[in-house]
Enzyme design. Structure first.
Site, PDB file in Angstrom:
ATOM      1  N   HIS A 175       0.868  -1.176   0.000  1.00  0.00           N
ATOM      2  CA  HIS A 175       0.000   0.000   0.000  1.00  0.00           C
ATOM      3  C   HIS A 175       0.911   1.234   0.000  1.00  0.00           C
ATOM      4  CE1 HIS A 175      -2.730   3.002   1.790  1.00  0.00           C
ATOM      5  NE2 HIS A 175      -3.728   2.225   1.427  1.00  0.00           N
ATOM      6  N   ASP A 211       3.326  -4.658   7.894  1.00  0.00           N
ATOM      7  CA  ASP A 211       2.098  -3.877   7.794  1.00  0.00           C
ATOM      8  C   ASP A 211       0.925  -4.847   7.990  1.00  0.00           C
ATOM      9  OD1 ASP A 211      -0.184  -2.581   7.011  1.00  0.00           O
ATOM     10  OD2 ASP A 211       0.644  -1.766   5.155  1.00  0.00           O
ATOM     11  N   LYS A 226     -10.061  -0.551  10.506  1.00  0.00           N
ATOM     12  CA  LYS A 226     -10.189  -1.742   9.651  1.00  0.00           C
ATOM     13  C   LYS A 226     -10.445  -3.006  10.473  1.00  0.00           C
ATOM     14  CE  LYS A 226      -7.028  -0.027   6.111  1.00  0.00           C
ATOM     15  NZ  LYS A 226      -7.802   0.413   4.941  1.00  0.00           N
TER      16      LYS A 226
HETATM   17  N1  PMP Z   1      -1.589  -0.715   4.558  1.00  0.00           N
HETATM   18  C1  PMP Z   1      -2.547  -1.457   4.013  1.00  0.00           C
HETATM   19  C2  PMP Z   1      -2.221  -2.856   3.571  1.00  0.00           C
HETATM   20  C3  PMP Z   1      -3.826  -0.936   3.861  1.00  0.00           C
HETATM   21  O1  PMP Z   1      -4.781  -1.682   3.307  1.00  0.00           O
HETATM   22  C4  PMP Z   1      -4.093   0.377   4.302  1.00  0.00           C
HETATM   23  C5  PMP Z   1      -5.466   1.009   4.147  1.00  0.00           C
HETATM   24  N2  PMP Z   1      -6.105   0.768   2.944  1.00  0.00           N
HETATM   25  C6  PMP Z   1      -3.064   1.120   4.869  1.00  0.00           C
HETATM   26  C7  PMP Z   1      -1.830   0.537   4.992  1.00  0.00           C
HETATM   27  C8  PMP Z   1      -3.271   2.507   5.363  1.00  0.00           C
HETATM   28  O2  PMP Z   1      -4.112   2.516   6.462  1.00  0.00           O
HETATM   29  P1  PMP Z   1      -4.692   3.873   7.057  1.00  0.00           P
HETATM   30  O3  PMP Z   1      -5.273   4.621   5.901  1.00  0.00           O
HETATM   31  O4  PMP Z   1      -5.716   3.420   8.044  1.00  0.00           O
HETATM   32  O5  PMP Z   1      -3.544   4.596   7.690  1.00  0.00           O
END
Ligand code: PMP
Length: 406
Positions: free
Chosen positions: A123, A200, A226
């Site tokens: 991500h 992560d 999440k």
């Molecule tokens: N890493 C992964 C694998 C994610 O799916 C996400 C959110 N889609 C994030 C990091 C970022 O998370 P946040 O926007 O809650 O900081």
């Protein structure tokens, strides 16, 4: 208690919502954020109605109560995650902030010529901060490639390590592909070479309890929103010694030891990294979330999610004209797909018209999309409260897309 999806659904008030267009809500956007059980909503409600106070600084009853609830949350969440003895748990705004805290921490340690290993399935939250760190320090990033089926290429992963590698950062579960990476193997491989690791966990914690002692690694991060908890809150679990040698990420109240005109000394982790008034309600709400999750039959949950994944995958494939991106063995219940004639945006719009919420686009994983030669996908991501009616609603929507575009 044995897993019963219909009973579980009663715990989530939003799932019985009827949308303004008269459709039952079919929520398949759990990868973006997940829904909250009544007990968490009630816990937040109670905090604001009865318990609201600032923590750490007050002598009065409410402040002491809020402080103890906040610190108890740190302990109970640590327990849920089975954090290592030599670690600290820091509350952040989310995964993104947790990773930025770590890359900021390394900015004084990484030198020109050092190497950082990340993967092409990250991500952007676990990609861009490392790029910025590399730009600032003159370090080099090595990117591990992904196989056609969505698995991480483990040969390429091993080949990415050199004498100069200092840190490796990788996702536990890919938000775009659903791939579950062999993170315990990866942290062990890195550790043998003296390389620090960050996992992560944003997409893994929603699918079941993690045992951070078993996973290994130096840092683990995820977001509350999440994992069926509040937003604006996240967790960084990090090795205590490394955290204590990091400079503060932000400075101000609560993180100091002594402040004087001559200079300031700081507290140790975790307080050192929790400057200012934290998101007290969300921390307490997150503890309530894990208490709820602790009560689930996770073997039952896993079987249920896997059967939804299998059924949806088979039905999408037999619908014709659908290509699924990412079919790594044992993957999590995330399905990225493309349809022959319909653009992902069209798919999502048509599905929305029948009450089905999915996500489209690059899923904040542009390097991965580029690797596959596409700009985005449609993504249905399942949580344990999804049921067969949700699969039926999705498939009815897909049939509609096919009719419109045939
Ligand atoms: N890493 C992964 C694998 C994610 O799916 C996400 C959110 N889609 C994030 C990091 C970022 O998370 P946040 O926007 O809650 O900081």
């Amino acid at each position: 208690m044995a897993f019963d999806v219909e009973k579980i659904r009663e715990d989530f008030p939003i799932l019985s919502r009827v949308l303004p267009n008269g459709n039952r809500l079919t929520y398949l956007d759990n990868g973006a954020t997940s829904q909250k059980p009544e007990v968490v909503i009630e816990r937040l409600n109670r905090f604001f109605r009865e318990e609201n106070a600032n923590i750490h600084r007050g002598l009065h009853y409410l402040s002491a109560e809020a402080t103890s609830n906040y610190e108890n949350a740190r302990n109970s969440i640590s327990e849920y995650l089975q954090t290592p003895e030599d670690s600290e748990l820091i509350f952040t705004r989310g995964t993104t902030e947790a990773i930025n805290l770590v890359t900021h921490g390394f900015s004084g340690e990484i030198k020109e010529g050092d190497e950082i290993v990340i993967t092409l399935m990250e991500h952007h939250a676990n990609f861009v901060p490392w790029q910025i760190l590399a730009q600032k320090t003159g370090a080099k990033i090595r990117y591990v490639t992904v196989k056609d089926n969505g698995e991480l290429d483990m040969e390429d992963w091993e080949a990415a390590f050199t004498e100069k590698t200092r840190i490796a950062a990788f996702t536990h579960v890919s938000n775009a592909l659903g791939t579950i990476n062999p993170v315990a193997e990866m942290t062990a491989f890195a550790r043998e070479r003296g390389v620090l690791t960050l996992i992560d966990g944003a997409q893994s914690v929603p699918h079941g309890p993690v045992n951070l002692q078993a996973l290994g690694g130096d840092f683990f991060v995820f977001s509350g929103h999440k994992v069926f908890g509040p937003d604006g809150i996240g967790v960084l679990v990090g090795n205590r010694d490394i955290l204590n040698r990091f400079p503060p990420y932000q400075s101000g109240g609560d993180m100091i030891d002594k402040v004087a005109v001559e200079g300031t000394t700081f507290r140790e982790a975790p307080e050192k990294f929790e400057a200012g008034t934290p998101n007290i309600s969300a921390v307490i709400g997150l503890a309530a979330t894990f208490e709820y999750l602790s009560g689930l039959d996770w073997d039952g949950v896993r079987k249920h999610e896997q059967s939804l994944l299998q059924e949806t995958t088979e039905r999408l494939k037999s619908a014709g004209g659908v290509r699924i991106l990412g079919e790594a063995p044992g993957k999590a219940s995330v399905i990225s797909f493309l349809m022959d004639d319909a653009h992902p945006q069209d798919i999502a719009t048509i599905l929305d018209n029948v009450g089905v919420a999915i996500r489209t686009g690059h899923h904040c994983a542009q390097p991965l999309m580029t690797h596959f030669g596409i700009t985005g996908t449609a993504r249905a991501s399942f949580a344990f409260y999804n049921n067969r009616d949700d699969v039926d609603a999705l498939m009815a929507g897909i049939e509609k897309v096919k009719r419109i575009f045939s």
